[in-house]
Design a protein around this motif. Structure first.
Motif, short mmCIF file in Angstrom:
data_model
loop_
_atom_site.label_atom_id
_atom_site.label_comp_id
_atom_site.label_asym_id
_atom_site.label_seq_id
_atom_site.Cartn_x
_atom_site.Cartn_y
_atom_site.Cartn_z
N LEU A 58 0.83 -1.20 0.00
CA LEU A 58 0.00 0.00 0.00
C LEU A 58 0.87 1.25 0.00
O LEU A 58 1.91 1.31 0.65
CB LEU A 58 -0.89 0.02 1.25
N GLY A 59 0.40 2.27 -0.73
CA GLY A 59 1.08 3.57 -0.74
C GLY A 59 0.00 4.63 -0.90
O GLY A 59 -0.88 4.73 -0.07
N GLY A 60 0.06 5.37 -1.99
CA GLY A 60 -1.02 6.29 -2.30
C GLY A 60 -1.09 7.49 -1.37
O GLY A 60 -2.17 7.98 -1.08
N GLY A 61 0.05 7.97 -0.90
CA GLY A 61 0.06 9.18 -0.07
C GLY A 61 0.53 8.93 1.34
O GLY A 61 0.74 9.87 2.12
N CYS A 62 0.69 7.66 1.70
CA CYS A 62 1.24 7.28 3.01
C CYS A 62 2.07 6.04 2.75
O CYS A 62 1.56 5.07 2.20
CB CYS A 62 0.10 6.99 3.98
N TRP A 63 3.36 6.09 3.12
CA TRP A 63 4.27 5.07 2.62
C TRP A 63 5.05 4.39 3.73
O TRP A 63 5.49 5.03 4.68
CB TRP A 63 5.23 5.71 1.61
N SER A 99 -4.37 12.43 -6.89
CA SER A 99 -5.13 11.62 -5.96
C SER A 99 -6.48 12.30 -5.72
O SER A 99 -6.54 13.49 -5.41
CB SER A 99 -4.36 11.53 -4.63
N ARG A 109 -6.68 14.09 -2.45
CA ARG A 109 -5.93 15.35 -2.45
C ARG A 109 -6.70 16.43 -3.21
O ARG A 109 -6.75 17.58 -2.79
CB ARG A 109 -4.55 15.11 -3.08
N GLY A 159 -2.17 6.99 8.94
CA GLY A 159 -2.41 8.27 8.27
C GLY A 159 -2.05 9.46 9.15
O GLY A 159 -2.00 10.59 8.68
N SER A 211 1.14 12.18 8.46
CA SER A 211 1.22 13.16 7.37
C SER A 211 1.81 14.48 7.85
O SER A 211 1.57 14.91 8.98
CB SER A 211 -0.17 13.43 6.79
#
Lengths: 516, 466
Positions: free
Chosen positions: B81-86, B171, B174, B287, B290
């Motif tokens: 999983l990624g998509g803005g949080c890694w 995204s 976003r 999350g 961030s």
């Protein structure tokens, strides 16, 4: 030690250079895992995987330092931070500098490696905590019906509520007509700035200059068919609770507006009085203030939002719901405002708040409120005895905090709140919160002695103010030239408004000083 | 209501002390004082109905840990999983500094009492400046979306224009944040967001479509490198050039972990840069890790439009001593209220300090080697997956994330992910609803935490599952 006399203190002075000055070419602080030889062979050189035009040309000017040297540098910086746990941080009002229980940090460490997009099945415990913090605790504390913890701070929650208000009037076809938001000058600045950013015009109500009470007549004059809503703090930053707050919300409702309650100052009214009975449609709590999550050098925090049933459909997605015995992230909300922040917000802050409430229970929450309120009455009694300190406005009762003035001291000695704020540090006390702007009260300061502080703590804190007052009247230069025992001396030049001299990065500093 | 006698978090709950203080202020009990300040009709009539407290620390720990005992995380599962949080590796020193009481619990103290905090945040600004190759940065904001929202509003104010171009590959979450920043209750004041398409072959921005859509009404173009779909943008200089030809502002959104190898915004003449600092030594916290950042050129027209607080270095009465202060503080909403440049509040100070520690540990060599490793691992993973029948990878130039398509296998991503979950794997995020034109795609993220064996396990499991 001599009773309550201020103790001798000196901040650590490490004279620590910037990390970028410490660089020592060739050193490194950590080694990243090597890529398997078979992978290298299969895909070739990394640069062959990046289009030539997209490759970095100049290496970034980051420092080169070994691990112990990096650790030592940041440990020294931490030592040169008085923060809140080392001292008696009563001075920072509106911020509720309460103790953040250490056990909660261990609980948070347990969710460090959770990805927000994991399958719901693998996050049932976490989702239950988020759900119950709202549905069990905030529901009872606020009287609101539905909750969101996506807003990552108090101001973000105020913005969230402004966007909900915008959407509500838009859905009702009244947005073009309703373009005004009402606030009071003693509400937090976000209650003005957030609706303004959302496109509303602001009407700001000033208090009665004699009593300091919010001016109900002014509100009567302000409400109209143009009113979209009201954003207000209560008790206000003066510590004064608006005794007609339910009348205020009624007046706004009568013209068709909504009421959003900024509960930044809620610490001493938990279990005492609620948003619901005061007539609010929405509210938010700063979980990093009232609910004990650490302030984190200014975040991450959380603005826990509560709304009445009629506004639930507008909450940001996803909303944590409980259905069929399971917890779910509900995205299917056609009238939702969408997102204020990515993912679910700062859920680790919610976890800490849940744990804190579980440790408190109904009795503990009410006790925290009562003790905070009593602490403030006690602090008032002591501070009123200090020469040069006055309590503006004739309204006696102040709930959680009081806005004080040093105007008299300034007139009589030339020592004002800026000087006091540097001098208290010499006695190991964190500098005070003065006031948001504009300064309606001259030379203001706003202590908030929440439940964390003991009677002895309050006595000590007052003894420091007393000592500085004595100094102001006997040797004002001593106070004006402070700090004397801090990590640095008084700032000499202020390049902060000058494009030729300001330097927001070390590289800009070197350029402007002709060193690069 | 259970009433413990004394609460460990409330020293003055000792009944004798509480009574003594009440005596001092001349009151019988708290109720008497509350009644003097709050009207009777607003006072709660009965105690709150809440669970009994767990005042024993051990009981509390058992309760909360018990609730979360059944949860999984990327430590137990193999996650893509990624998509803005890694899921990057967090060096131990980052955790040590993050847990320092002074940083963890500080808030709003001044520079004389909290010098170290000011210096650490100033170092964050400085190190971000080095990484993105720009001279101005500010204290961090909430997340990438908030940073992008701030940036496009800055572009609108600087140019006096009301139209922003964003890539279609952004995204959706976003974009939703940016939309909430751009919309206005007074509709003519709102910023209109137009989307620029992407090249279906490469995944990069479609410069022809940009050419068609950019005009002298354009306030700015916001573009990403790498994009949400992981693609490296090969023509950044052309994008900023085209933007400047129209008198607009070029805003680049970047993943800072890529900047040891990918060209930074300063090199391709972006005006403002924003992004997400979470990869820089911050745990994911579902999350909660961030941390958005902003940077720009050192020009008054940019600096004057930042909503956030920003620190400048200065000197003191003693030669050689550094101090720090707020630049143009009066522009912030703390001073200007409704006349401010947007709003500002408590954001992510602790994460700024942690990411400064991370950048200092990594240095230029660490950032380069990590970036190279991410490229090699992700491309290797893509090749392994493409060897699985029914699986394809639509784009070629990517950094650490890439869509994986399952159309030829005739299964939905959601089904693939369910099967992977049974085998202890979090498959890539399902983006089939966000980007229906790409078919059944999962967005896979590969990091330095993945070993060759992990990647092989993913491929083998998929081969079994499809």
């Amino acid at each position: 030690m001599d009773g309550d006399a201020p103790r001798r203190y000196h901040a650590p002075v490490w004279s620590e250079p910037l990390i970028l000055e410490l660089t020592s070419p060739g050193e490194r602080g950590i080694v990243t895992p090597a890529v398997d030889e078979e992978i290298r062979k299969a895909v070739g050189d990394a640069s062959s995987l990046v289009p030539a035009s997209a490759r970095r040309r100049r290496s970034p000017g980051l420092p080169e330092l070994s691990q112990a040297q990096v650790l030592r540098h940041y440990l020294r910086l931490s030592q040169m931070t008085l923060g809140m746990e080392l001292d008696i941080d009563i001075g920072v009002g509106t911020c509720t500098m309460k103790y953040s229980p250490k056990v909660n940090e261990r609980l948070v460490a347990g969710m460090a490696d959770v990805h927000p997009l994991q399958d719901e099945e693998t996050m049932q415990g976490l989702l239950e905590i988020i759900y119950k913090f709202g549905d069990v605790f905030l529901r009872e504390i606020s009287g609101m019906d539905a909750f969101s913890f996506q807003p990552p701070g108090g101001s973000a929650a105020a913005y969230n509520n402004a966007v909900i208000m915008r959407k509500y009037h838009e859905v009702n076809g009244e947005l073009a007509q309703r373009n005004e938001i009402i606030t009071t000058i003693f509400s937090h600045p976000c209650d003005a700035a957030c609706p303004a950013t959302a496109g509303f015009n602001l009407v700001t109500i000033y208090p009665d200059p004699e009593t300091g009470l919010p001016d109900t007549e002014a509100l009567k004059a302000a409400v109209s068919e143009r009113t979209a809503g009201m954003f207000i703090t209560n008790p206000e930053d003066t510590g004064i609770f608006n005794p007609e707050i339910d009348e205020w919300t009624k007046m706004v409702h009568e013209v068709g507006g909504l009421c959003s309650y900024d509960q930044a100052n809620a610490n001493a009214i938990m279990g005492v009085t609620r948003a619901r009975e005061a007539g609010f449609d929405m509210c938010f709590f700063n979980l990093h203030k009232t609910f004990s999550s650490p302030h984190g050098s200014s975040g991450p925090g959380c603005g826990g939002v509560g709304v009445v049933k009629e506004l639930e459909e507008f909450l940001p997605v996803p909303v944590v719901v409980h259905r069929d015995g399971k917890y779910h992230l509900d995205f299917d909300r056609p009238n939702s405002i969408g997102r204020i922040r990515d993912f679910m917000g700062n859920v680790q802050v919610v976890l800490r708040s849940y744990a804190w409430c579980m440790a408190m229970g109904a009795w503990g929450l009410r006790e925290a409120a009562e003790v905070s309120m009593i602490n403030n009455q006690y602090l008032e009694k002591k501070l009123l005895e200090v020469r040069g300190v006055t309590k503006p406005y004739s309204t006696e009762g102040r709930i959680d905090q009081t806005r004080w003035s040093l105007e008299k001291m300034k007139e009589e000695t030339g020592v004002g709140v800026g000087d006091l704020n540097r001098r208290v540090i010499d006695y190991g006390i964190q500098s005070f919160f003065t006031s948001h702007h504009p300064w309606i009260v001259a030379e203001p300061f706003t202590p908030e002695p929440c439940e964390t502080y003991s009677k002895a703590d309050i006595d000590y804190w007052v003894s420091v103010v007393q000592r500085v007052s004595d100094e102001a009247y006997s040797d004002p230069e001593l106070v004006r030239s402070a700090p004397h025992n801090a990590a640095i001396h008084k700032i000499k030049s202020t390049p902060f408004d000058d494009p030729d001299r300001w330097a927001m990065t070390w590289r800009a500093y070197l350029k402007k000083r002709g060193k690069r | 209501m259970k009433k413990p006698n004394v609460h460990p978090y409330i020293p003055n709950s000792v009944p004798e002390v509480k009574e003594e203080m009440l005596r001092e202020v001349g009151a019988r009990d708290a109720d008497e004082l509350y009644r003097q300040m709050i009207p009777e009709r607003l006072l709660l009539k009965s105690p709150m109905d809440l669970p009994d407290p767990l005042t024993s620390e051990l009981d509390l720990r058992r309760h909360v840990e018990g609730l979360m005992a059944g949860d999984g995380s990327c430590s137990e599962y193999l996650s893509f999983l990624g998509g803005g949080c890694w899921n990057h590796y967090v060096p131990e020193v980052c955790d040590v500094i993050a847990s320092r009481s002074e940083f963890l619990t500080a808030y709003a103290g001044g520079v004389y009492s909290d010098l170290g905090r000011y210096q650490a945040i100033y170092e964050f600004q400085s190190l971000i400046g080095e990484l993105v190759d720009m001279d101005v940065s500010c204290i961090p904001t909430y997340d990438w979306g908030a940073a992008a929202g701030n940036a496009v509003r800055m572009a609108s104010r600087i140019t006096g224009r009301k139209e922003i171009l964003v890539p279609k590959t952004i995204s959706p979450a976003r974009l939703s944040i940016i939309s909430n920043f751009c919309d206005s209750a007074n509709k003519p004041d709102g910023i209109i967001i137009k989307s620029v398409g992407y090249d279906r072959e490469t995944g990069a921005l479609d410069l022809g479509d940009l050419e068609d859509k950019i005009s002298d009404s354009t306030a700015g173009i916001y573009f990403e490198n790498p994009s949400y779909l992981g693609v490296i943008e090969p023509r950044c200089e052309e994008i900023t050039g085209m933007t400047h030809d129209h008198g607009a502002i070029a805003v680049a959104g970047v993943d800072p972990i890529s900047l040891g190898v990918l060209s930074p915004p300063g090199e391709y003449d972006a005006d403002i840069c924003c992004g997400e600092a979470q990869p820089l030594g911050i745990h994911m916290y579902a999350g909660g890790g961030s941390c958005g950042f902003l940077a720009s050129k050192d020009e008054e027209r940019f600096v004057g439009e930042y909503p956030a607080r920003m620190l400048s270095i200065t000197d003191t009465e003693v030669e050689g001593e550094y101090a720090y202060g707020q630049v143009r503080y009066e522009r912030t909403s703390y001073i200007a209220r409704e006349s401010a440049k947007d709003w500002v509040g408590t954001t992510t100070g602790l994460w700024a300090i942690v990411s400064a520690v991370y950048m200092s540990l990594m240095g230029p060599r660490g950032m380069r080697e990590l970036g190279e490793g991410l490229l090699q691992r992700s491309h290797y993973a893509a090749r392994l997956l493409e060897e699985v029948e029914g699986v394809s990878v639509p784009f070629r130039a990517f950094f650490k994330e890439f869509p994986v398509n399952f159309d030829a296998a005739g299964v939905k991503v959601s089904e693939v992910n369910s099967r992977l979950l049974e085998e202890g794997i979090f498959g890539g995020q399902d983006v089939s609803e966000e980007f229906p034109e790409l078919g059944q795609c999962g967005l896979y993220c590969v990091t330095e935490k993945h070993t060759k064996a992990d990647l092989q396990r993913l491929a083998d499991t998929l081969r079994e599952a499809l």
